[in-house]
Design an enzyme around this catalytic site. Structure first.
Site, PDB file in Angstrom:
ATOM      1  N   ALA A  76      -8.669  10.935   3.568  1.00  0.00           N
ATOM      2  CA  ALA A  76      -8.219  12.496   2.467  1.00  0.00           C
ATOM      3  C   ALA A  76      -8.086  11.763   1.132  1.00  0.00           C
ATOM      4  CB  ALA A  76      -7.000  12.404   2.756  1.00  0.00           C
ATOM      5  N   HIS A  80      -5.620  -0.463   5.587  1.00  0.00           N
ATOM      6  CA  HIS A  80      -5.075   0.410   7.160  1.00  0.00           C
ATOM      7  C   HIS A  80      -5.949  -0.245   8.486  1.00  0.00           C
ATOM      8  CE1 HIS A  80      -8.111   3.084   5.132  1.00  0.00           C
ATOM      9  NE2 HIS A  80      -6.489   3.170   3.741  1.00  0.00           N
ATOM     10  N   ALA A  99      -3.628  12.046   5.555  1.00  0.00           N
ATOM     11  CA  ALA A  99      -3.226  12.115   4.165  1.00  0.00           C
ATOM     12  C   ALA A  99      -1.998  11.687   4.033  1.00  0.00           C
ATOM     13  CB  ALA A  99      -3.036  13.647   3.490  1.00  0.00           C
ATOM     14  N   GLY A 100      -2.189   9.968   4.011  1.00  0.00           N
ATOM     15  CA  GLY A 100      -1.137   9.127   3.871  1.00  0.00           C
ATOM     16  C   GLY A 100      -0.009   9.370   4.797  1.00  0.00           C
ATOM     17  N   HIS A 111      -0.720   7.264  12.875  1.00  0.00           N
ATOM     18  CA  HIS A 111      -1.752   6.914  12.732  1.00  0.00           C
ATOM     19  C   HIS A 111      -2.594   5.467  13.473  1.00  0.00           C
ATOM     20  CE1 HIS A 111      -1.365   8.593   8.442  1.00  0.00           C
ATOM     21  NE2 HIS A 111      -2.443   7.700   7.617  1.00  0.00           N
ATOM     22  N   ASP A 125       1.907   3.126   3.226  1.00  0.00           N
ATOM     23  CA  ASP A 125       0.357   4.186   2.827  1.00  0.00           C
ATOM     24  C   ASP A 125       1.167   5.589   2.398  1.00  0.00           C
ATOM     25  OD1 ASP A 125      -1.381   5.486   1.835  1.00  0.00           O
ATOM     26  OD2 ASP A 125      -1.981   5.854   3.828  1.00  0.00           O
ATOM     27  N   GLU A 127      -7.079   1.302  -4.313  1.00  0.00           N
ATOM     28  CA  GLU A 127      -7.809   1.894  -3.023  1.00  0.00           C
ATOM     29  C   GLU A 127      -9.300   2.720  -3.371  1.00  0.00           C
ATOM     30  OE1 GLU A 127      -6.836   3.554   1.107  1.00  0.00           O
ATOM     31  OE2 GLU A 127      -6.019   3.818  -0.432  1.00  0.00           O
ATOM     32  N   HIS A 138       1.550   5.069  -2.465  1.00  0.00           N
ATOM     33  CA  HIS A 138       0.451   6.147  -3.761  1.00  0.00           C
ATOM     34  C   HIS A 138       2.021   6.479  -3.800  1.00  0.00           C
ATOM     35  CE1 HIS A 138      -3.071   5.673  -2.232  1.00  0.00           C
ATOM     36  NE2 HIS A 138      -2.756   5.472  -0.684  1.00  0.00           N
ATOM     37  N   HIS A 175       0.712  -1.373  -0.469  1.00  0.00           N
ATOM     38  CA  HIS A 175      -0.094  -0.012  -0.245  1.00  0.00           C
ATOM     39  C   HIS A 175       0.722   1.169   0.201  1.00  0.00           C
ATOM     40  CE1 HIS A 175      -3.961   2.006   1.993  1.00  0.00           C
ATOM     41  NE2 HIS A 175      -3.382   3.009   1.081  1.00  0.00           N
TER      42      HIS A 175
END
Length: 375
Positions: A139, A212, A301-302, A246, A267, A128, A60, A58
């Site tokens: 987000a 997550h 946001a990640g 997180h 993430d 995702e 981005h 995971h």
């Protein structure tokens, strides 16, 4: 020990049967064997440590590269994370308009099909969204779709969908889960307000994990349990962002005890970028250290970590090197049913990292290719 990354890895080697003091032999892109002496029970390994390369399912972005930037950007984020010890990965999309997602999936397919020097292995894409609950976007962009099994099936047949995040309670969500799992995609629950009962139905229809864990999902209320409670009670595999932001360290350890094959993800969205204002997806995000938020500086946001950071974080909160390695490599391979990754033994792919006494990255190998490490 030599610091020459072109030589065979030498040091304390973590194998499926325990630590071996010696060296790892390569035969092209594969491991030919581990030569050395096994440590006796109770003996502790000495650095440097030779471990399976990290696997991130995971992720981005990284180093200024984003999943939406086409093939060039996907190759950029793959190179960024490879230099930091992630030897295999699933570049991850986010909720957006269907043509934007399709363009990203095509780029990920191209990078998977042709791995170039300096790149991690792309195992496939993590989809995702867009089949998520619009009331639990986190987000992500407000482009969520109702479940569309025909669209999901078309994407899975055309592109290498490895993992997908789906909310089972949305209209058509269960049908999307069935369509994707039937084609071999590992379907996970998140960005969802499902009850524990709805989560259970998702698993009966083909779900296999949780995205997550604890974030963007219904929680652990003791009278009205949601997805997180279902995961703790019934989950076998679940991914967790191990930036210690997180999810609080105490809760990370609680989940580690409850879920047999909990594994770490990054993430990552803004890893490697300087502090300040950046763009991710359709949002402007603020990066401060390893914390990334929307402009409200509240909504996460990640993350800005790599799996190397995640490895160090779980060691810092009390896991052993062996447990940390399982969380950052071996369990991901098990989740994907891949016996050629996540382990250092003959017949596995030569994907390794070497860490020093301070868990700093000394060397990386991807399919036997040495990649210059960057901290």
């Amino acid at each position: 020990m030599s610091n020459d990354t072109t030589s065979a890895p030498e040091g304390s080697v973590l194998t499926p049967r325990g630590w071996v003091v010696g060296r790892v032999g390569f035969a092209g892109p594969m491991i030919s064997g581990v030569i050395g002496s096994a440590l006796a029970a109770g003996e502790r390994p000495e650095p440097p440590y030779i471990l399976p390369g990290f696997i991130d399912l995971h992720v981005h972005g990284g180093g200024g590269h984003d999943w939406q930037g086409g093939e060039t950007a996907v190759r950029g984020l793959v190179r960024f994370h490879a230099a930091r010890g992630t030897t295999a990965m699933a570049p991850t999309t986010a909720t957006a308009r269907a043509p934007v997602i399709e363009e990203a999936l095509a780029a990920i397919k191209a990078v998977k099909t042709e791995r170039r020097p300096g790149e991690a292995i792309v195992l496939g894409a993590h989809l995702e969204g867009p089949f998520i609950n619009p009331q639990k976007l986190g987000a992500q962009e407000p482009e969520a779709l109702a479940g569309d099994p025909a669209l999901a099936k078309r994407w899975a047949e055309r592109y290498p969908l490895l993992v997908a995040t789906v909310a089972p309670e949305i209209p058509g969500g269960l049908e999307v889960i069935e369509a994707l799992s039937a084609l071999g995609c590992r379907v996970q629950i998140a960005h969802s307000l499902a009850t524990a009962e709805q989560a259970g139905e998702g698993f009966r229809r083909g779900c296999s994990g949780f995205t997550h864990l604890f974030n963007a999902m219904s929680g652990v209320d003791h009278r009205s349990p949601g997805i997180a409670a279902y995961a703790l009670a019934h989950g076998d595999f679940a991914e967790m962002i191990c930036d210690l932001l997180h999810v609080h360290p105490t809760v990370v350890l609680a989940a580690y005890r409850a879920i047999p094959r909990l594994y770490a993800i990054s993430d990552a969205t803004s890893a490697g970028l300087p502090d300040g204002l950046h763009h991710w997806g359709g949002h402007r995000v603020v990066k401060k250290g390893l914390r990334v938020t929307l402009e409200d500086e509240i909504t996460l946001a990640g993350s800005a970590i790599t799996l190397l950071d995640a490895f160090r974080n779980v060691v810092k909160i009390g896991l052993t090197l062996e447990q940390a390695s399982a969380m950052t490599s071996t369990r991901q391979a098990e989740y994907l049913r891949r016996s050629d990754l996540g382990r250092v033994e003959a017949g596995a792919r030569a994907c390794l990292v070497r860490l020093d006494a301070g868990l700093r990255l000394e060397a990386v190998w991807v399919d036997g290719e040495p990649i210059a490490p960057i901290e």
